[in-house]
Design an enzyme around this catalytic site. Sequence first.
Site, PDB file in Angstrom:
ATOM      1  NE  ARG A   1      20.762 -23.599  65.191  1.00 53.75           N
ATOM      2  CZ  ARG A   1      21.654 -24.426  64.648  1.00 53.75           C
ATOM      3  NH1 ARG A   1      21.766 -24.488  63.333  1.00 53.75           N
ATOM      4  NH2 ARG A   1      22.439 -25.186  65.392  1.00 53.75           N
TER       5      ARG A   1
ATOM      6  CG  ASP B   1      27.943 -34.016  63.754  1.00 55.56           C
ATOM      7  OD1 ASP B   1      28.513 -34.871  63.065  1.00 55.56           O
ATOM      8  OD2 ASP B   1      28.179 -32.797  63.659  1.00 55.56           O
TER       9      ASP B   1
ATOM     10  N   GLY C   1      28.899 -26.397  69.599  1.00 57.64           N
ATOM     11  CA  GLY C   1      30.110 -25.600  69.722  1.00 57.64           C
ATOM     12  C   GLY C   1      29.875 -24.105  69.656  1.00 57.64           C
TER      13      GLY C   1
ATOM     14  CG  ASP D   1      23.802 -28.066  62.216  1.00 53.82           C
ATOM     15  OD1 ASP D   1      23.270 -27.154  62.873  1.00 53.82           O
ATOM     16  OD2 ASP D   1      24.354 -29.043  62.741  1.00 53.82           O
TER      17      ASP D   1
END
Length: 513
Positions: A191, A268, A100, A278
Amino acid sequence: MNIANIKQPFIQTFPGDFSNNPVQRNTPKVLFSTIRPVGFEHPALIAFNESLSEEIGLGKYEAKDLDFLVGNNLPENIRSYATAYAGHQFGNWAGQLGDGRAILAGEIINESGQKTEIQWKGAGATPYSRHADGRAVLRSSVREYLMSEAMYHLGIPTTRALSLCLTGESVVRDMMYNGNPQEEKGAVIIRTAESFLRFGHFELMSAQKEYKTLQDLADFTINNYFPEIQSEGDQKYKDFFESVCRNTANLMVEWYRVGFVHGVMNTDNMSILGLTIDYGPYSMMDEYDLNFTPNTTDLPGRRYAFGKQGQISQWNLWQLANALYPLIKDEKFLEEKLNTYGNYFWESHDNMLCKKFGFNELLDGDEEFFTNWQGLMQELQLDYTLFFKQLENISIDSDLKSILENISYIPLQEENIKKLEHFVQRYYERFSQNTISKQDALELMKKNNPTFILRNYLLFECIEEIETGKTEMLNKLTTALQNPYLEIYPEFSKKRPSNYDDISGCSMLSCSS
């Protein structure tokens, strides 16, 4: 930097081209969509990871590289893209998700053949942004930039951070989801990882019954990232799943070793390579608490609490097993591997604790010792990191009152001193059963117990300082996190000050953090 060598490893396969139209949509039968970063007119560099850049083959930073670091004016050889995946979020099937606010530039191969994917985070919307703007705020970007590097230097598999830049834009966010949105400074990080593939990529293709694409994705993953797998046919996919289980368990044990709480272990957010990925509402453990979750969204159920991370990783692997079943076609095999996952995890976990305590092997009775230790830690609210650093030098004759004052988060009580004294006696009884020297045991402890951890209150102070345009604390934290088993700055080796106990963005965070 040498960005001309960036390649697209699978961009010729299953693309959807939305380069000029990032509006959110479903993209069935598609693993990724080409999309260009939005571009920023007034970016500014905050930090650049020179050693990482050299390591992966990009070389030294030059002023002209700023455009690339925020996704501006990309060279013709780069077709940036976002990937589609699905997932279970807080235990519920969420359907199609995807990158996203992450956009992949591609892959670079250094002189030794090491492959590294490069990805912008916060560079604009994609078809998978779910009505959001694809931007990132400064506070979340600083947190990911610093914590991913901290984990790397702690020796834990992780994505890494190459750069941190201001975009020059303001971004509106409701930090705690309480109806109080505010403008914040926008930022972009780059990243890196060997691969950003997640459990959710496989879940999406399986849910859509795109079994040929699922097989192609599995073959691509095995051929590129699991060279040890040489089997053929269904066995190849069995070996693949078994490797993912082992890597995932090893990652969870490493999280427990240093006291890392991820905060949002949705499928996810699970790396197929066993990387920490994440960095959102995470926290390093201050006072030891198996029920601690740093994520306000995870309350009151505490699904992703510190003590549940091993259990949740197994649950997530069940979902991956369901996704891979069309390739493996052996229900008994999957059940056996998942049912024995806990045995492997707990054996690895207890062996890890042995090293933290300076025990050279796991003995009968250690499980009870560890359980009693956990009870003491929780009851006295002892700082996880500081406890083990004190243990390296503690003895029956130590000033336990002074030690408690420095590592406990509750008021000092005489009965608690006695409880700590009783534990120290039991510890030295167990320590005496070692078959290695005291010096070797101490070295074992020092290798497994960090001196410095990147606590949330330190990040909070660093972010506030960067907001004013200063980077002194950023530089100090960078130096400290690069040397986590040494005491570079003694002021960082202390428990969280009480004035930070109830500060938003410090003690508790949201998924917006």
